[in-house]
Design an enzyme around this catalytic site. Structure first.
Site, PDB file in Angstrom:
ATOM      1  N   ASP A 128       0.861  -1.179   0.000  1.00 22.78           N
ATOM      2  CA  ASP A 128       0.000   0.000   0.000  1.00 22.78           C
ATOM      3  C   ASP A 128       0.901   1.233   0.000  1.00 22.78           C
ATOM      4  OD1 ASP A 128      -3.222   0.336   0.768  1.00 22.78           O
ATOM      5  OD2 ASP A 128      -2.027   2.109   1.234  1.00 22.78           O
ATOM      6  N   ASP A 176       4.339   3.426  -4.157  1.00 18.10           N
ATOM      7  CA  ASP A 176       3.374   4.151  -4.970  1.00 18.10           C
ATOM      8  C   ASP A 176       3.205   3.382  -6.271  1.00 18.10           C
ATOM      9  OD1 ASP A 176       1.945   5.861  -6.573  1.00 18.10           O
ATOM     10  OD2 ASP A 176       3.203   7.617  -6.198  1.00 18.10           O
ATOM     11  N   ASN A 219      -5.388  -5.295  -6.190  1.00 18.09           N
ATOM     12  CA  ASN A 219      -6.630  -4.721  -5.670  1.00 18.09           C
ATOM     13  C   ASN A 219      -6.645  -3.196  -5.613  1.00 18.09           C
ATOM     14  OD1 ASN A 219      -9.160  -4.781  -3.782  1.00 18.09           O
ATOM     15  ND2 ASN A 219      -7.594  -3.670  -2.638  1.00 18.09           N
ATOM     16  N   SER A 247     -14.565  -3.730 -11.009  1.00 16.09           N
ATOM     17  CA  SER A 247     -15.775  -3.158 -10.414  1.00 16.09           C
ATOM     18  C   SER A 247     -16.938  -3.590 -11.276  1.00 16.09           C
ATOM     19  CB  SER A 247     -15.675  -1.631 -10.399  1.00 16.09           C
ATOM     20  OG  SER A 247     -16.930  -1.026 -10.125  1.00 16.09           O
ATOM     21  N   TYR A 259     -13.215   6.362 -14.092  1.00 16.99           N
ATOM     22  CA  TYR A 259     -13.354   5.118 -13.324  1.00 16.99           C
ATOM     23  C   TYR A 259     -13.986   4.032 -14.181  1.00 16.99           C
ATOM     24  CZ  TYR A 259     -14.556   2.050  -9.381  1.00 16.99           C
ATOM     25  OH  TYR A 259     -14.666   0.978  -8.519  1.00 16.99           O
ATOM     26  N   VAL A 275     -19.502  -1.064  -1.795  1.00 16.21           N
ATOM     27  CA  VAL A 275     -18.816  -1.669  -0.662  1.00 16.21           C
ATOM     28  C   VAL A 275     -18.469  -0.549   0.319  1.00 16.21           C
ATOM     29  CG1 VAL A 275     -16.877  -3.081   0.118  1.00 16.21           C
ATOM     30  CG2 VAL A 275     -17.852  -3.435  -2.175  1.00 16.21           C
ATOM     31  N   THR A 293     -16.347   1.271   1.934  1.00 14.63           N
ATOM     32  CA  THR A 293     -14.934   1.622   1.978  1.00 14.63           C
ATOM     33  C   THR A 293     -14.788   3.139   1.892  1.00 14.63           C
ATOM     34  OG1 THR A 293     -14.612   1.595  -0.421  1.00 14.63           O
ATOM     35  CG2 THR A 293     -14.380  -0.518   0.740  1.00 14.63           C
TER      36      THR A 293
END
Length: 272
Positions: free
Chosen positions: A37, A63, A90, A141, A154, A187, A189
């Site tokens: 991450d 990154d 992910n 997605s 997106y 979701v 998040t």
């Protein structure tokens, strides 16, 4: 594929779905879980939780828009473990916007939602093949199968993620590489509910969030992770935590013109 005794790498493991997947893998007795991450504190928290369950786990802060950082990560991980058996790509970003989306937001969307998956696969896939096979799970997605109102970059990059996953699944099946693509709707998040709980900063952002909230149930990341683990064990390509997505996807494929018309009407309805 079973996760037991496997080396697992999860990007975007500092929060949300990524953290939930990492923790769920930890319950499967893996050889190791490598958590990646850009947020050091968050990813170290995930690793701490894994180690509480006696899981061997490591944190890597990088990154994913940095091409050389991904290559270096691959070299470091392969030197330590020899192979990554299961890769969960992910990490993702979401920007509300339309054709006026900035070049910067487009570049970040491409780099994180698509090219990070390409580059991580490039770094780790050869060792998987040499080892006799492996598994890749790309998080896309439902927007990658359908669309995302109010979030052009997106929707486009998540479609690309689905296409990438399909290509790898077909072209590397003879190498015993199995692939899944995760396509959830809402979701719980930070992507859907930002930490600062701010009011949507633009009409597009408001539309994008409302479209997701109205589309169906909002799942907890742990619920998504449970579905993901089951799908990996069954080696299913499409992972759909929201069952309605399959019906929507079928409708879009079989009645494309009607789908476009109905979505345009839906956008007009929720924009009022």
């Amino acid at each position: 594929m079973e996760i037991e005794n496997k080396v697992v790498l999860v990007t975007g493991a500092g929060s949300g779905i990524g953290r939930a997947i990492a923790l769920a893998c930890g319950m499967e007795n893996p050889s190791a879980v490598i958590c990646v991450d850009k947020n050091t504190a968050n990813v170290e928290k995930t690793v701490s939780q894994l180690r509480e369950t006696k899981t061997t786990a490591y944190a890597e802060t990088i990154d994913l828009t940095d091409l050389s950082a991904i290559a270096d990560l691959g070299e470091k991980v392969l030197k330590r473990h020899g192979v990554v058996d299961i890769l969960f790509s992910n990490a993702g970003v979401s920007f509300a916007g339309d054709l006026e989306t900035s070049e910067e937001d487009w570049e970040t969307s491409w780099n994180v939602n698509l090219m990070a998956q390409v580059r991580t696969a490039k770094a780790l896939l050869p060792a998987m093949i040499s080892n006799g096979g492996g598994y890749i799970v790309n998080t896309a997605s439902a927007a990658g199968l359908l669309t995302n109102l109010g979030a052009l970059s997106y929707a486009v990059t998540k479609h690309a993620s689905v296409a990438l996953s399909e290509w790898i699944a077909i072209n590397h099946r003879p190498d015993n590489i199995r692939v899944s693509v995760l396509c959830p709707m809402g979701v719980r998040t930070n992507m859907l509910f930002p930490d600062d709980d701010r009011t949507a900063s633009s009409k597009a952002e408001s539309l994008a969030q409302r479209a997701v909230l109205d589309a169906g149930d909002i799942l907890d990341p742990s619920q998504v992770a449970e579905v993901v683990i089951a799908a990996v064990k069954a080696e299913e390509f499409l992972i759909l935590p929201h069952k309605d997505v399959l019906g929507f996807y079928s409708f879009r494929a079989n009645n494309t013109q009607k789908w476009i018309t109905s979505m345009a009407k839906y956008q007009e309805q929720i924009s009022k």
